[in-house]
Design a protein around this motif. Structure first.
Motif, PDB file in Angstrom:
ATOM      1  N   MET A  45       0.823  -1.222   0.000  1.00 49.02           N
ATOM      2  CA  MET A  45       0.000   0.000   0.000  1.00 49.02           C
ATOM      3  C   MET A  45       0.846   1.256   0.000  1.00 49.02           C
ATOM      4  O   MET A  45       0.327   2.348  -0.077  1.00 49.02           O
ATOM      5  N   TYR A  46       2.169   1.084   0.152  1.00 49.61           N
ATOM      6  CA  TYR A  46       3.057   2.244   0.143  1.00 49.61           C
ATOM      7  C   TYR A  46       4.002   2.161  -1.057  1.00 49.61           C
ATOM      8  O   TYR A  46       4.397   1.059  -1.462  1.00 49.61           O
ATOM      9  N   PRO A  47       4.418   3.316  -1.611  1.00 48.36           N
ATOM     10  CA  PRO A  47       5.325   3.265  -2.774  1.00 48.36           C
ATOM     11  C   PRO A  47       6.714   2.781  -2.396  1.00 48.36           C
ATOM     12  O   PRO A  47       7.217   3.076  -1.302  1.00 48.36           O
ATOM     13  N   ASP A  48       7.322   2.036  -3.305  1.00 40.75           N
ATOM     14  CA  ASP A  48       8.696   1.570  -3.080  1.00 40.75           C
ATOM     15  C   ASP A  48       9.712   2.684  -3.310  1.00 40.75           C
ATOM     16  O   ASP A  48      10.814   2.646  -2.755  1.00 40.75           O
ATOM     17  N   HIS A  49       9.355   3.657  -4.159  1.00 42.84           N
ATOM     18  CA  HIS A  49      10.282   4.733  -4.505  1.00 42.84           C
ATOM     19  C   HIS A  49       9.686   6.067  -4.094  1.00 42.84           C
ATOM     20  O   HIS A  49       8.512   6.351  -4.358  1.00 42.84           O
ATOM     21  N   ARG A  50      10.477   6.870  -3.439  1.00 45.36           N
ATOM     22  CA  ARG A  50      10.007   8.169  -2.938  1.00 45.36           C
ATOM     23  C   ARG A  50      10.952   9.286  -3.390  1.00 45.36           C
ATOM     24  O   ARG A  50      11.826   9.730  -2.639  1.00 45.36           O
ATOM     25  N   PRO A  51      10.823   9.731  -4.640  1.00 45.09           N
ATOM     26  CA  PRO A  51      11.669  10.832  -5.125  1.00 45.09           C
ATOM     27  C   PRO A  51      11.545  12.096  -4.286  1.00 45.09           C
ATOM     28  O   PRO A  51      12.473  12.917  -4.281  1.00 45.09           O
ATOM     29  N   ARG A  52      10.446  12.267  -3.581  1.00 47.16           N
ATOM     30  CA  ARG A  52      10.261  13.487  -2.777  1.00 47.16           C
ATOM     31  C   ARG A  52      11.283  13.613  -1.660  1.00 47.16           C
ATOM     32  O   ARG A  52      11.474  14.698  -1.114  1.00 47.16           O
ATOM     33  N   ARG A  53      11.954  12.518  -1.304  1.00 42.39           N
ATOM     34  CA  ARG A  53      12.979  12.630  -0.260  1.00 42.39           C
ATOM     35  C   ARG A  53      14.062  13.642  -0.637  1.00 42.39           C
ATOM     36  O   ARG A  53      14.674  14.255   0.234  1.00 42.39           O
ATOM     37  N   LEU A  54      14.291  13.767  -1.942  1.00 44.31           N
ATOM     38  CA  LEU A  54      15.338  14.683  -2.398  1.00 44.31           C
ATOM     39  C   LEU A  54      14.834  16.110  -2.580  1.00 44.31           C
ATOM     40  O   LEU A  54      15.547  16.956  -3.105  1.00 44.31           O
ATOM     41  N   ARG A  55      13.593  16.366  -2.127  1.00 43.56           N
ATOM     42  CA  ARG A  55      13.042  17.725  -2.217  1.00 43.56           C
ATOM     43  C   ARG A  55      12.656  18.259  -0.838  1.00 43.56           C
ATOM     44  O   ARG A  55      11.994  19.291  -0.732  1.00 43.56           O
ATOM     45  N   THR A  56      13.061  17.599   0.213  1.00 41.41           N
ATOM     46  CA  THR A  56      12.504  17.879   1.544  1.00 41.41           C
ATOM     47  C   THR A  56      12.901  19.225   2.123  1.00 41.41           C
ATOM     48  O   THR A  56      12.115  19.851   2.832  1.00 41.41           O
ATOM     49  N   THR A  57      14.124  19.707   1.838  1.00 35.95           N
ATOM     50  CA  THR A  57      14.593  20.969   2.423  1.00 35.95           C
ATOM     51  C   THR A  57      15.318  21.782   1.359  1.00 35.95           C
ATOM     52  O   THR A  57      15.811  21.223   0.358  1.00 35.95           O
ATOM     53  N   PRO A  58      15.434  23.097   1.563  1.00 30.38           N
ATOM     54  CA  PRO A  58      16.220  23.897   0.614  1.00 30.38           C
ATOM     55  C   PRO A  58      17.645  23.386   0.470  1.00 30.38           C
ATOM     56  O   PRO A  58      18.194  23.368  -0.641  1.00 30.38           O
ATOM     57  N   ALA A  59      18.263  22.957   1.564  1.00 31.99           N
ATOM     58  CA  ALA A  59      19.633  22.457   1.497  1.00 31.99           C
ATOM     59  C   ALA A  59      19.717  21.200   0.644  1.00 31.99           C
ATOM     60  O   ALA A  59      20.652  21.025  -0.155  1.00 31.99           O
ATOM     61  N   MET A  60      18.724  20.315   0.805  1.00 31.08           N
ATOM     62  CA  MET A  60      18.708  19.094  -0.003  1.00 31.08           C
ATOM     63  C   MET A  60      18.518  19.427  -1.481  1.00 31.08           C
ATOM     64  O   MET A  60      19.185  18.855  -2.358  1.00 31.08           O
ATOM     65  N   ARG A  61      17.622  20.347  -1.779  1.00 26.69           N
ATOM     66  CA  ARG A  61      17.381  20.712  -3.172  1.00 26.69           C
ATOM     67  C   ARG A  61      18.619  21.338  -3.801  1.00 26.69           C
ATOM     68  O   ARG A  61      18.941  21.080  -4.967  1.00 26.69           O
ATOM     69  N   ARG A  62      19.324  22.153  -3.027  1.00 25.86           N
ATOM     70  CA  ARG A  62      20.575  22.730  -3.541  1.00 25.86           C
ATOM     71  C   ARG A  62      21.591  21.641  -3.834  1.00 25.86           C
ATOM     72  O   ARG A  62      22.306  21.663  -4.832  1.00 25.86           O
ATOM     73  N   LEU A  63      21.671  20.667  -2.928  1.00 29.39           N
ATOM     74  CA  LEU A  63      22.670  19.608  -3.060  1.00 29.39           C
ATOM     75  C   LEU A  63      22.488  18.806  -4.338  1.00 29.39           C
ATOM     76  O   LEU A  63      23.462  18.439  -5.004  1.00 29.39           O
ATOM     77  N   VAL A  64      21.241  18.525  -4.707  1.00 32.17           N
ATOM     78  CA  VAL A  64      20.987  17.615  -5.824  1.00 32.17           C
ATOM     79  C   VAL A  64      20.572  18.338  -7.096  1.00 32.17           C
ATOM     80  O   VAL A  64      20.211  17.691  -8.085  1.00 32.17           O
ATOM     81  N   ALA A  65      20.624  19.660  -7.106  1.00 36.02           N
ATOM     82  CA  ALA A  65      20.217  20.412  -8.299  1.00 36.02           C
ATOM     83  C   ALA A  65      21.060  20.013  -9.506  1.00 36.02           C
ATOM     84  O   ALA A  65      22.293  19.996  -9.440  1.00 36.02           O
ATOM     85  N   GLU A  66      20.403  19.705 -10.595  1.00 37.66           N
ATOM     86  CA  GLU A  66      21.096  19.305 -11.812  1.00 37.66           C
ATOM     87  C   GLU A  66      21.587  20.492 -12.625  1.00 37.66           C
ATOM     88  O   GLU A  66      22.530  20.372 -13.409  1.00 37.66           O
ATOM     89  N   THR A  67      20.917  21.637 -12.475  1.00 41.62           N
ATOM     90  CA  THR A  67      21.258  22.828 -13.251  1.00 41.62           C
ATOM     91  C   THR A  67      21.427  23.998 -12.311  1.00 41.62           C
ATOM     92  O   THR A  67      20.567  24.239 -11.448  1.00 41.62           O
ATOM     93  N   THR A  68      22.515  24.710 -12.446  1.00 42.27           N
ATOM     94  CA  THR A  68      22.736  25.900 -11.633  1.00 42.27           C
ATOM     95  C   THR A  68      23.121  27.066 -12.532  1.00 42.27           C
ATOM     96  O   THR A  68      23.624  26.876 -13.647  1.00 42.27           O
ATOM     97  N   THR A  69      22.873  28.264 -12.043  1.00 40.45           N
ATOM     98  CA  THR A  69      23.322  29.488 -12.712  1.00 40.45           C
ATOM     99  C   THR A  69      24.155  30.277 -11.725  1.00 40.45           C
ATOM    100  O   THR A  69      23.731  30.511 -10.587  1.00 40.45           O
ATOM    101  N   THR A  70      25.338  30.673 -12.137  1.00 39.23           N
ATOM    102  CA  THR A  70      26.202  31.501 -11.313  1.00 39.23           C
ATOM    103  C   THR A  70      26.440  32.826 -12.028  1.00 39.23           C
ATOM    104  O   THR A  70      26.231  32.932 -13.243  1.00 39.23           O
TER     105      THR A  70
END
Length: 327
Positions: free
Chosen positions: A1-26
């Protein structure tokens, strides 16, 4: 009844999103286009581009200091002369508005930033086209490709002499890159780079730019700029420019041509630039002024889209402002 894969784990906090961002602009990815005009005592606002002005020579240098201090990667310069003629003679005049401004920036910054010059005649011709007019065998007035390329050569040599690190032929004339590269090398400007506007489309998004440079154009540029309907043509143009010695290539406009940008980036063996043009700037500015979008979020999201599609370099009128935000 629960999903085996949870991609949302990598979106949980701003720090996590920064860590795994595929595209950045400097800030280093951004280039600021700037306008310098003759005959001004104060900067002149451009109505269709809120926050953008035609600079005097003095205010150009001050604004350039702000941009460089914010960390932008480079400055792209456009000149707006008081007098124009059929061949754009002011374009290669060492005392012309653009070349004087290039010299002032090079004197001020040396090699601390990348000084780029627009290598095109449209700001300097009284008819507003990007080249020299002549009549064909049927008496029809056309842009003469080969005469125009020679004028681009003269202009590129003057810009290199003035101190430009990069010359940027944007007129979409056949053979322009090869002719400029050969002339620069022969004149001992072997270290001056060529940024080729390889895929410049005859877009409806250039309207505000024509106000910015006081364009006198009547008609359109469809016989030399690319047809918006065509994508494979952009790859052909890119391949030709690479074969002729382009050090960088560009897609213009950016946001409506992300598919083209993706294809060019996959093809190119050199850095790829994309120009977020005046109409794109104006649309976002107008929507933000009406309260329809979050201005700063939209600016940064637009950069992400352009970078994600494959641009190494983004030319944008928000470069200095956005660089400060990104830092």
């Amino acid at each position: 009844m629960y999903p085996d894969h949870r991609p949302r784990r990598l979106r949980t906090t701003p720090a996590m999103r920064r860590l795994v961002a595929e595209t950045t602009t400097t800030p280093r990815n951004l280039v600021l286009p700037m306008f310098v005009a003759e005959g001004l005592s104060d900067p002149r606002p451009i109505a269709a581009m809120p926050g953008v002005v035609q600079h005097t020579q003095d205010t150009l240098v001050r604004a350039a200091h702000d941009a460089v201090a914010a960390g932008v990667g480079g400055l792209m310069l456009f000149g707006v002369p008081e007098r124009r003629d059929a061949t754009g003679s002011g374009a290669d005049d060492p005392d012309g508005v653009l070349n004087r401004a290039l010299a002032a920036l090079r004197s001020e910054f040396g090699d601390d930033t990348v000084i780029m010059a627009d290598t095109c005649l449209d700001e300097f011709t009284d008819h507003g086209h990007c080249g020299v007019l002549s009549r064909d065998a049927n008496g029809r007035e056309r842009i003469d490709n080969d005469l125009t390329v020679q004028r681009y050569v003269d202009m590129a040599l003057a810009q290199a002499e003035a101190g430009a690190h990069v010359v940027s032929p944007s007129g979409m004339m056949d053979g322009q890159v090869g002719a400029i590269r050969s002339a620069l090398d022969a004149a001992n400007f072997r270290h001056t780079s060529v940024l080729a506007y390889s895929a410049k489309y005859a877009s409806a998004l250039y309207g505000p730019f024509r106000e910015a440079v006081g364009s006198t154009l009547v008609g359109d540029r469809k016989t030399y700029q690319q047809d918006p309907a065509n994508a494979r043509e952009a790859l052909r143009e890119t391949r030709l420019d690479l074969a002729e010695g382009a050090d960088m290539v560009m897609v213009k406009p950016a946001m409506l041509y992300l598919d083209v940008l993706r294809e060019v980036a996959a093809e190119a063996t050199v850095p790829v630039a994309a120009y977020q043009v005046s109409g794109e700037y104006a649309m976002i500015s107008a929507a933000a002024a009406n309260g329809w979008i979050d201005r700063d979020a939209m600016i940064l999201e637009s950069f992400t889209a352009i970078r994600r599609a494959g641009a190494d370099i983004v030319l944008t009128y928000w470069a200095a402002e956005a660089a400060a935000i990104l830092r």
